[in-house]
Motif scaffolding. Sequence first.
Motif, PDB file in Angstrom:
ATOM      1  N   GLY A 164       1.028  -1.553   0.213  1.00  0.00           N
ATOM      2  CA  GLY A 164       0.014   0.070   0.297  1.00  0.00           C
ATOM      3  C   GLY A 164       0.930   1.678  -0.119  1.00  0.00           C
ATOM      4  N   TRP A 165       1.999   1.238  -0.928  1.00  0.00           N
ATOM      5  CA  TRP A 165       2.548   2.143  -0.896  1.00  0.00           C
ATOM      6  C   TRP A 165       1.625   4.079  -1.184  1.00  0.00           C
ATOM      7  N   PRO A 166       1.803   4.851  -0.628  1.00  0.00           N
ATOM      8  CA  PRO A 166       0.877   5.720  -0.860  1.00  0.00           C
ATOM      9  C   PRO A 166       0.976   6.547  -1.709  1.00  0.00           C
ATOM     10  N   GLU A 167       0.119   7.271  -1.895  1.00  0.00           N
ATOM     11  CA  GLU A 167       0.463   8.297  -3.346  1.00  0.00           C
ATOM     12  C   GLU A 167       1.344   9.781  -2.658  1.00  0.00           C
ATOM     13  N   GLN A 168       2.113  10.322  -3.972  1.00  0.00           N
ATOM     14  CA  GLN A 168       2.972  11.014  -4.067  1.00  0.00           C
ATOM     15  C   GLN A 168       4.011  10.414  -3.412  1.00  0.00           C
ATOM     16  N   THR A 169       4.345   8.710  -2.877  1.00  0.00           N
ATOM     17  CA  THR A 169       5.356   8.434  -2.647  1.00  0.00           C
ATOM     18  C   THR A 169       7.320   8.784  -3.342  1.00  0.00           C
ATOM     19  N   ALA A 170       7.422   9.368  -2.263  1.00  0.00           N
ATOM     20  CA  ALA A 170       9.111  10.167  -3.265  1.00  0.00           C
ATOM     21  C   ALA A 170      10.466   9.483  -1.904  1.00  0.00           C
ATOM     22  N   MET A 171      11.339   9.220  -2.978  1.00  0.00           N
ATOM     23  CA  MET A 171      12.480   8.249  -1.772  1.00  0.00           C
ATOM     24  C   MET A 171      13.779   8.630  -2.391  1.00  0.00           C
ATOM     25  N   ARG A 172      15.310   9.086  -1.797  1.00  0.00           N
ATOM     26  CA  ARG A 172      16.044   8.990  -1.763  1.00  0.00           C
ATOM     27  C   ARG A 172      16.746   7.289  -1.437  1.00  0.00           C
ATOM     28  N   VAL A 173      17.113   7.050  -2.937  1.00  0.00           N
ATOM     29  CA  VAL A 173      18.319   5.659  -2.522  1.00  0.00           C
ATOM     30  C   VAL A 173      19.659   5.390  -2.318  1.00  0.00           C
ATOM     31  N   MET A 174      20.209   4.922  -1.744  1.00  0.00           N
ATOM     32  CA  MET A 174      21.477   4.693  -2.099  1.00  0.00           C
ATOM     33  C   MET A 174      21.817   3.245  -2.341  1.00  0.00           C
ATOM     34  N   HIS A 175      22.888   2.455  -3.589  1.00  0.00           N
ATOM     35  CA  HIS A 175      22.669   1.500  -3.515  1.00  0.00           C
ATOM     36  C   HIS A 175      24.443   1.335  -3.902  1.00  0.00           C
ATOM     37  N   THR A 176      24.323   0.541  -3.084  1.00  0.00           N
ATOM     38  CA  THR A 176      26.178   0.104  -3.469  1.00  0.00           C
ATOM     39  C   THR A 176      26.581  -1.683  -3.140  1.00  0.00           C
ATOM     40  N   VAL A 177      27.327  -2.176  -4.430  1.00  0.00           N
ATOM     41  CA  VAL A 177      27.187  -3.381  -4.392  1.00  0.00           C
ATOM     42  C   VAL A 177      29.116  -3.315  -4.666  1.00  0.00           C
ATOM     43  N   ASP A 178      28.381  -3.973  -2.891  1.00  0.00           N
ATOM     44  CA  ASP A 178      30.694  -5.119  -3.211  1.00  0.00           C
ATOM     45  C   ASP A 178      30.787  -6.507  -3.615  1.00  0.00           C
ATOM     46  N   VAL A 179      31.368  -6.657  -3.852  1.00  0.00           N
ATOM     47  CA  VAL A 179      32.227  -8.312  -4.879  1.00  0.00           C
ATOM     48  C   VAL A 179      33.451  -7.899  -3.163  1.00  0.00           C
ATOM     49  N   ARG A 180      33.749  -9.629  -3.069  1.00  0.00           N
ATOM     50  CA  ARG A 180      35.114  -9.981  -2.130  1.00  0.00           C
ATOM     51  C   ARG A 180      35.105 -11.457  -3.526  1.00  0.00           C
ATOM     52  N   THR A 181      36.467 -11.837  -3.891  1.00  0.00           N
ATOM     53  CA  THR A 181      37.221 -13.156  -3.948  1.00  0.00           C
ATOM     54  C   THR A 181      38.012 -13.216  -3.883  1.00  0.00           C
ATOM     55  N   ASP A 182      38.758 -14.414  -3.424  1.00  0.00           N
ATOM     56  CA  ASP A 182      40.156 -14.913  -2.806  1.00  0.00           C
ATOM     57  C   ASP A 182      41.035 -14.654  -4.211  1.00  0.00           C
ATOM     58  N   TRP A 183      40.795 -14.620  -5.448  1.00  0.00           N
ATOM     59  CA  TRP A 183      42.003 -14.388  -6.932  1.00  0.00           C
ATOM     60  C   TRP A 183      41.786 -12.692  -7.325  1.00  0.00           C
ATOM     61  N   SER A 184      40.838 -12.060  -7.043  1.00  0.00           N
ATOM     62  CA  SER A 184      41.200 -10.904  -7.447  1.00  0.00           C
ATOM     63  C   SER A 184      41.004  -9.240  -6.251  1.00  0.00           C
ATOM     64  N   GLY A 185      40.510  -9.604  -4.820  1.00  0.00           N
ATOM     65  CA  GLY A 185      40.275  -9.184  -4.272  1.00  0.00           C
ATOM     66  C   GLY A 185      39.469  -8.473  -4.079  1.00  0.00           C
ATOM     67  N   ARG A 186      38.926  -7.177  -3.838  1.00  0.00           N
ATOM     68  CA  ARG A 186      37.453  -6.325  -3.154  1.00  0.00           C
ATOM     69  C   ARG A 186      37.345  -5.153  -4.458  1.00  0.00           C
ATOM     70  N   MET A 187      35.955  -5.327  -4.747  1.00  0.00           N
ATOM     71  CA  MET A 187      35.491  -4.010  -5.371  1.00  0.00           C
ATOM     72  C   MET A 187      34.380  -3.657  -5.163  1.00  0.00           C
ATOM     73  N   THR A 188      34.037  -2.114  -5.018  1.00  0.00           N
ATOM     74  CA  THR A 188      33.093  -2.006  -4.577  1.00  0.00           C
ATOM     75  C   THR A 188      32.286  -0.730  -5.743  1.00  0.00           C
ATOM     76  N   ALA A 189      30.879  -0.638  -6.040  1.00  0.00           N
ATOM     77  CA  ALA A 189      30.406   0.251  -6.498  1.00  0.00           C
ATOM     78  C   ALA A 189      29.093   0.845  -5.596  1.00  0.00           C
ATOM     79  N   GLN A 190      29.674   2.505  -6.187  1.00  0.00           N
ATOM     80  CA  GLN A 190      27.800   2.660  -5.655  1.00  0.00           C
ATOM     81  C   GLN A 190      27.463   4.037  -6.309  1.00  0.00           C
ATOM     82  N   ARG A 191      25.879   3.787  -6.365  1.00  0.00           N
ATOM     83  CA  ARG A 191      25.284   5.088  -6.651  1.00  0.00           C
ATOM     84  C   ARG A 191      23.783   5.256  -5.939  1.00  0.00           C
ATOM     85  N   ARG A 192      23.702   6.839  -6.011  1.00  0.00           N
ATOM     86  CA  ARG A 192      22.131   7.626  -5.554  1.00  0.00           C
ATOM     87  C   ARG A 192      21.087   7.569  -6.954  1.00  0.00           C
ATOM     88  N   TYR A 193      20.013   7.903  -6.403  1.00  0.00           N
ATOM     89  CA  TYR A 193      19.438   8.361  -7.070  1.00  0.00           C
ATOM     90  C   TYR A 193      17.929   8.709  -6.586  1.00  0.00           C
TER      91      TYR A 193
END
Length: 277
Positions: free
Chosen positions: A6-35
């Motif tokens: 039941g999302w209300p009328e006029q629902t508005a938000m800001r979103v922070m989105h992060t992806v964090d990938v870690r492997t034992d062969w290539s280390g760590r990479m992190t991506a971030q965006r917001r919208y």
Amino acid sequence: MTLRYGWPEQTAMRVMHTVDVRTDWSGRMTAQRRYGMRLGPVDEDGRRRLVVQDVEILDAPFPAFVEPLATSIIDAQGDFQGIDPLEDGPGQDLLDALPVSPRKKAQMARALTNGLEQDARNRWNEWVGSWHGARFKPGRTEVVATTMSVGTGRKKTEEVSAEERLRLDVGVPCSEADPEPRCARLKVVREPVGQTDETPGRYAHVELELVTDPATLLPYSSRVIRMDRVNWAAEGDTPDYHEAVHVEQHTFLHGVEGAPGQVASVGFGQFMPTLAK
């Protein structure tokens, strides 16, 4: 307890989105965006559009992270119905800039559209679509039989029998910015039957933690963890196991579409786990 959409009328938000990938062969990479994200008015078919706007890329080591985010079409029950055509959004600008033939451009447009629609569907179902109408007994873990994909080599997988454990806890704070204990925390863990991360050999683990308003399914945070242990050795050779962990986090600040700097007030990163073993 039944979760309701039941999302209300006029629902508005800001979103922070992060992806964090870690492997034992290539280390760590992190991506971030917001919208910004805004739910539009009801159209003549009873559907509403979830519009993404003002995308700000903070860090993008993964090429897919800079692809446009589609406008999703949601029906009155909270089910995903598709996305707006590509020509109505930023994806077309991306294709128009490419020096390729019209035929090749049409093929790329179909592939991009299919990818954007699947991504939008997965995202909505993670937040809302898989849960509206679901009934839970708060504080009790429920076990459901299912299947999941487990790696059998560098690029091979197979479906195996698995179990999904679901638990809903109520009366939890929604976020640091909204600490009132009126939200619910849904945790879902999927593993192959009879296995844990302590089990030797190949392994996969998927975990979702969603903090949401149970009366509307308006999300406050969503985190998905995928862990894989795969044998890279050829058949008959000594096993050579490698591990990868993929963490995707969305954090929501409600009531704002612009002013991306306000996102900092949600305390982004507070739920990120330590993945080193």
